[in-house]
Scaffold this active site. Structure first.
Site, PDB file in Angstrom:
ATOM      1  N   ASP A  16      93.475  88.548   8.728  1.00 25.38           N
ATOM      2  CA  ASP A  16      92.853  86.965   8.381  1.00 25.38           C
ATOM      3  C   ASP A  16      94.155  86.354   9.484  1.00 25.38           C
ATOM      4  O   ASP A  16      94.669  86.733   9.889  1.00 25.38           O
ATOM      5  CB  ASP A  16      93.937  86.842   6.861  1.00 25.38           C
ATOM      6  CG  ASP A  16      92.556  85.446   6.423  1.00 25.38           C
ATOM      7  OD1 ASP A  16      91.883  85.325   7.392  1.00 25.38           O
ATOM      8  OD2 ASP A  16      93.858  85.058   5.673  1.00 25.38           O
ATOM      9  N   ASN A  64      81.779  87.374   3.373  1.00 19.72           N
ATOM     10  CA  ASN A  64      81.403  87.336   4.335  1.00 19.72           C
ATOM     11  C   ASN A  64      80.404  87.006   4.684  1.00 19.72           C
ATOM     12  O   ASN A  64      79.451  86.273   5.836  1.00 19.72           O
ATOM     13  CB  ASN A  64      82.330  88.413   4.857  1.00 19.72           C
ATOM     14  CG  ASN A  64      83.915  88.174   5.671  1.00 19.72           C
ATOM     15  OD1 ASN A  64      84.307  89.439   5.772  1.00 19.72           O
ATOM     16  ND2 ASN A  64      84.591  86.783   5.496  1.00 19.72           N
TER      17      ASN A  64
HETATM   18  C1  FPP Z   1      89.063  87.036   9.324  1.00 18.89           C
HETATM   19  O1  FPP Z   1      89.707  86.209   9.898  1.00 18.89           O
HETATM   20  C2  FPP Z   1      88.275  88.221   9.516  1.00 18.89           C
HETATM   21  C3  FPP Z   1      87.338  89.462   9.430  1.00 18.89           C
HETATM   22  C4  FPP Z   1      86.612  88.380   8.314  1.00 18.89           C
HETATM   23  C5  FPP Z   1      86.783  89.786   9.976  1.00 18.89           C
HETATM   24  C6  FPP Z   1      87.590  91.173   9.935  1.00 18.89           C
HETATM   25  C7  FPP Z   1      86.971  91.803  11.389  1.00 18.89           C
HETATM   26  C8  FPP Z   1      87.491  92.443  12.605  1.00 18.89           C
HETATM   27  C9  FPP Z   1      89.285  92.920  12.436  1.00 18.89           C
HETATM   28  C10 FPP Z   1      87.248  93.091  13.567  1.00 18.89           C
HETATM   29  C11 FPP Z   1      86.149  93.654  13.036  1.00 18.89           C
HETATM   30  C12 FPP Z   1      86.628  95.045  12.521  1.00 18.89           C
HETATM   31  C13 FPP Z   1      86.366  96.226  13.236  1.00 18.89           C
HETATM   32  C14 FPP Z   1      87.476  97.260  11.315  1.00 18.89           C
HETATM   33  C15 FPP Z   1      86.323  97.314  14.456  1.00 18.89           C
HETATM   34  P1  FPP Z   1      88.687  84.859  10.019  1.00 18.89           P
HETATM   35  O2  FPP Z   1      87.903  85.143  10.540  1.00 18.89           O
HETATM   36  O3  FPP Z   1      88.282  84.533   8.171  1.00 18.89           O
HETATM   37  O4  FPP Z   1      89.825  84.182  10.414  1.00 18.89           O
HETATM   38  P2  FPP Z   1      90.297  82.383  10.235  1.00 18.89           P
HETATM   39  O5  FPP Z   1      90.790  82.759   8.716  1.00 18.89           O
HETATM   40  O6  FPP Z   1      91.347  81.970  10.852  1.00 18.89           O
HETATM   41  O7  FPP Z   1      88.788  81.683  10.382  1.00 18.89           O
END
Ligand code: FPP
Length: 236
Positions: A16, A64
């Site tokens: 996250d 998502n």
């Molecule tokens: C949460 O951050 C993260 C995600 C929704 C996606 C996770 C994906 C990756 C790390 C990259 C792609 C994956 C792989 C396996 C290569 P957020 O966007 O919710 O952050 P925020 O809460 O700060 O908005």
């Protein structure tokens, strides 16, 4: 076997804070996800070095899909790139790839790539990387309940035989040991519909850093915290 193995056999991570990481730097959110994919590469290697058997990453939740289309698109592109780049590496490192979630919701191209790497690495034995994609724990649990009910209605399953082990064998994680350690980054204290059945006994470690800043040393620190808790428990 020692009742509290020093190294967690299965680590699950809620990655996250990619968006906040980008915002703090005045960058678009997709740059946070790109940097997050780098952290994935580093943490996978760290887990292999430590001798962790299973690493499960919450890469995309069923919720998502409701993000803006451009962000969903950017995440799918990153996933495609990760899969293409990692295919050979997983092979060389003897790492098996698995996936959980509603995979039929993924774009056809991504799904095909995923399926081909899962098939190609199926015999690998050093470690298993499980990607949770379009994953939601409630959906997974409901789906298990539905398949059990279907078998019972067909007369192929006696309802009296339904116990925790049978239920678990109908989940997508059938055959995968439950996580010992659950890590969540960016300081949030939520489970966000991740592995709700499987984490019943997991130790939870919340890390303040945003996911793109999570490094090798942070994984070691989370494992050390897990070991510390077990040492205390063992002393009681
Ligand atoms: C949460 O951050 C993260 C995600 C929704 C996606 C996770 C994906 C990756 C790390 C990259 C792609 C994956 C792989 C396996 C290569 P957020 O966007 O919710 O952050 P925020 O809460 O700060 O908005």
């Amino acid at each position: 076997m020692h009742p509290f193995p020093t190294i967690p056999r299965h680590i699950a991570i809620i990655m996250d804070g990619n968006g906040r990481w980008a915002k703090e730097r005045g960058l678009p959110r997709r740059e946070g996800h790109r940097a997050g994919a780098e952290a994935v590469r580093e943490v996978l290697d760290a887990c292999k070095e430590l001798g962790v058997d299973y690493l499960t990453l919450y890469a995309f939740s069923s919720e998502n899909w409701s993000r803006p289309e451009a962000e969903v698109q950017a995440l799918m592109t990153l996933l495609d790139r990760f899969l293409r780049e990692k295919a050979k590496d997983l092979d060389q490192k003897n790492i098996r790839l698995q996936a959980i979630g509603q995979l039929d919701r993924l774009p056809a191209k991504t799904r095909a790539l995923l399926d081909s790497i899962i098939a190609r690495t199926a015999g690998h034995t050093a470690m298993t990387l499980v990607l949770a994609l379009s994953y939601g724990a409630r959906e997974e649990i409901v789906s298990a309940a539905r398949s059990i009910a279907t078998e019972a209605a067909a007369g192929t399953l006696d309802p009296n035989e339904v116990d925790a082990a049978l239920f678990a064998s109908h989940l997508q994680t059938a055959g995968i040991p439950d996580p010992d350690l659950l890590v969540r980054t960016s300081g949030e204290m939520r489970l966000s519909n991740f592995l709700l059945w499987q984490i019943s006994y997991a130790e939870i470690v919340i890390v303040k850093k945003n996911w793109p800043d999570f490094r090798h040393g942070d994984l070691l620190a989370a494992v050390a915290e897990y070991q510390h808790r077990h040492r205390r428990f063992g002393a009681l």
